[in-house]
Design a protein around this motif. Sequence first.
Motif, short mmCIF file in Angstrom:
data_model
loop_
_atom_site.label_atom_id
_atom_site.label_comp_id
_atom_site.label_asym_id
_atom_site.label_seq_id
_atom_site.Cartn_x
_atom_site.Cartn_y
_atom_site.Cartn_z
N VAL A 350 0.83 -1.21 0.00
CA VAL A 350 0.00 0.00 0.00
C VAL A 350 0.86 1.26 0.00
O VAL A 350 1.86 1.35 0.72
N CYS A 351 0.47 2.20 -0.83
CA CYS A 351 1.08 3.53 -0.91
C CYS A 351 2.57 3.50 -1.18
O CYS A 351 3.28 4.48 -0.89
N GLY A 352 3.09 2.38 -1.66
CA GLY A 352 4.52 2.27 -1.90
C GLY A 352 5.35 2.29 -0.64
O GLY A 352 6.57 2.47 -0.70
N LEU A 353 4.71 2.09 0.52
CA LEU A 353 5.42 2.21 1.80
C LEU A 353 5.70 0.86 2.45
O LEU A 353 6.81 0.61 2.90
N PHE A 354 4.69 0.00 2.51
CA PHE A 354 4.87 -1.27 3.23
C PHE A 354 3.89 -2.30 2.68
O PHE A 354 2.90 -1.96 2.02
N THR A 355 4.18 -3.56 2.96
CA THR A 355 3.31 -4.67 2.60
C THR A 355 2.58 -5.14 3.84
O THR A 355 3.21 -5.39 4.88
N ILE A 356 1.27 -5.27 3.75
CA ILE A 356 0.49 -5.69 4.92
C ILE A 356 0.58 -7.20 5.08
O ILE A 356 0.01 -7.96 4.30
N ASN A 357 1.34 -7.62 6.06
CA ASN A 357 1.46 -9.03 6.42
C ASN A 357 1.96 -9.12 7.86
O ASN A 357 2.07 -8.10 8.55
N TYR A 358 2.25 -10.34 8.31
CA TYR A 358 2.67 -10.51 9.71
C TYR A 358 3.96 -9.74 10.02
O TYR A 358 4.10 -9.19 11.12
N ASN A 359 4.89 -9.72 9.09
CA ASN A 359 6.15 -8.99 9.33
C ASN A 359 5.88 -7.52 9.62
O ASN A 359 6.45 -6.93 10.55
N MET A 360 5.00 -6.91 8.82
CA MET A 360 4.65 -5.52 9.05
C MET A 360 3.93 -5.35 10.38
O MET A 360 4.13 -4.36 11.10
N GLY A 361 3.09 -6.34 10.74
CA GLY A 361 2.37 -6.27 12.02
C GLY A 361 3.31 -6.25 13.20
O GLY A 361 3.14 -5.44 14.14
N PHE A 362 4.32 -7.12 13.17
CA PHE A 362 5.28 -7.14 14.28
C PHE A 362 6.13 -5.87 14.29
O PHE A 362 6.48 -5.36 15.36
N GLN A 363 6.46 -5.34 13.12
CA GLN A 363 7.18 -4.07 13.06
C GLN A 363 6.34 -2.94 13.63
O GLN A 363 6.85 -2.02 14.29
N MET A 364 5.03 -3.00 13.41
CA MET A 364 4.12 -2.01 13.95
C MET A 364 4.11 -2.05 15.48
O MET A 364 4.09 -1.01 16.15
N ILE A 365 4.13 -3.26 16.05
CA ILE A 365 4.18 -3.40 17.51
C ILE A 365 5.46 -2.80 18.06
O ILE A 365 5.45 -2.05 19.05
N ILE A 366 6.58 -3.14 17.41
CA ILE A 366 7.87 -2.61 17.86
C ILE A 366 7.89 -1.09 17.77
O ILE A 366 8.37 -0.39 18.69
N THR A 367 7.36 -0.53 16.68
CA THR A 367 7.31 0.93 16.51
C THR A 367 6.47 1.58 17.61
O THR A 367 6.85 2.62 18.15
N SER A 368 5.34 0.96 17.94
CA SER A 368 4.48 1.51 18.99
C SER A 368 5.21 1.56 20.32
O SER A 368 5.14 2.56 21.06
N VAL A 369 5.90 0.47 20.65
CA VAL A 369 6.64 0.42 21.92
C VAL A 369 7.75 1.47 21.95
O VAL A 369 7.95 2.16 22.96
N LEU A 370 8.45 1.62 20.83
CA LEU A 370 9.54 2.61 20.78
C LEU A 370 9.02 4.03 20.95
O LEU A 370 9.59 4.83 21.70
N TYR A 371 7.93 4.36 20.25
CA TYR A 371 7.36 5.70 20.38
C TYR A 371 6.87 5.96 21.80
O TYR A 371 6.98 7.08 22.32
N LEU A 372 6.32 4.93 22.45
CA LEU A 372 5.88 5.09 23.83
C LEU A 372 7.07 5.34 24.75
O LEU A 372 7.00 6.20 25.65
N ILE A 373 8.17 4.63 24.52
CA ILE A 373 9.38 4.84 25.33
C ILE A 373 9.92 6.26 25.11
O ILE A 373 10.29 6.95 26.07
N TYR A 374 9.95 6.72 23.86
CA TYR A 374 10.40 8.08 23.57
C TYR A 374 9.53 9.11 24.28
O TYR A 374 10.03 10.11 24.83
N LEU A 375 8.23 8.86 24.28
CA LEU A 375 7.29 9.79 24.91
C LEU A 375 7.50 9.84 26.42
O LEU A 375 7.51 10.93 27.02
N ILE A 376 7.71 8.69 27.03
CA ILE A 376 7.95 8.65 28.48
C ILE A 376 9.27 9.34 28.82
O ILE A 376 9.36 10.10 29.80
N GLN A 377 10.29 9.11 28.02
CA GLN A 377 11.57 9.78 28.26
C GLN A 377 11.46 11.29 28.10
O GLN A 377 12.03 12.06 28.89
#
Length: 383
Positions: A350-377
């Motif tokens: 989609v949109c030339g950015l990413f492919t929707i599959n399990y790999n993208m889903g797990f990357q999305m989880i990791i991204t969410s955790v990282l952004y939350l850590i940045y926000l807390i810091q």
Amino acid sequence: MLGSRSNWQSRLCWIVLKGTLYGSWLLGVFPYTFDSRKRQLKRTRWLLFYGLIVNSFLLVKMLYSEGQKQGSQEAFTRNTVLEDIHSIVGIANVSSCFVMHFLNFWGSIRVQDLANELLVLEYEHFASLNEKNCPKFNCLVIQKAVAVIGLLLTFLSVTYELHGNNFSVDMVIVNSLVQFSINCNIMHYYVGVLLIYRYLWLINGQLLELVTKLKLDHTVNPSRIREFLSLYRRLLELKGNIVAAYEYHMTLVLITGIACNILAIYFWIVLNISMNINSICLLVFPQFLLVNFWNIWLNIVACDLAENAGKRTPKVLKLFADLGLKDIELERSVNEFALLCSHRQFKFHVCGLFTINYNMGFQMIITSVLYLIYLIQFDFMNL
């Protein structure tokens, strides 16, 4: 379309799809009528304008309502960063709703063509296979319906259980209708992807039956392989058209879903840790997190299933080669089919950015955790 409705799962799936159709008509996000003689959908202008008026009214009503903030004002006073993030996420959600409804009406002809192509495939090529149930199709449709209902119940829990909310009854209804209309819109994409998966599942099953016939020394007509090759090619084109029609919808859903999950966790941290509030009402935040993530994850599961079903086809075709084909025409048809499978795959890019599959889903989880850590810091001293 759903196979035999002799078991409860198929019947429940049928009810969910019917409910989605009628709900989409009621909220004006499916401006089509069915021509039973031609077995085709036809866009009607009055349904299109009805949907435009209804959804514009709901969005404007939600946008310009005064004094209807969702969230604890005490928490906003305690942590101004939380208030800023809440406002940004709220603006992003409302903007996404406007964009998705606009795309829905702007691309209504394209969606009509997609739906009609699915109907042609169903009635002309797969109707004879409707007695075969695809368990994952039924199960995923039912799960999606449960997730949507869970989101609505979670919204009501946040509205009435979280201290500081002052939603009026009419605003609760408006927000619920907007949320349901967006989910109906996404459900159209979701069901389209699942139908592609189901058709691939049926094609693979038919190919396996042909392999079994060859093992029993029965002859196989090469025209059957060419027929499946033609259907496979049409499904590839249909996949590309579905992605083109809904890629911005899915991108917005994934982005806003991540943002809402981060906001929910941060809200819980401020209330439970910073303000030391220990109340059972705070359970609405992990509840929302789980249900919202489940709702997003089901979209990923549908795309991954279709992709893997496409990857299974060349593996099935390899079974023909292992048998040592003596029919030259049959061998040529199988090789042509295998060549198509090796060059084109069912990847939902989609949109030339990413492919929707399990790999993208797990990357999305990791991204969410990282952004939350940045926000807390970033806001650690105020927590």
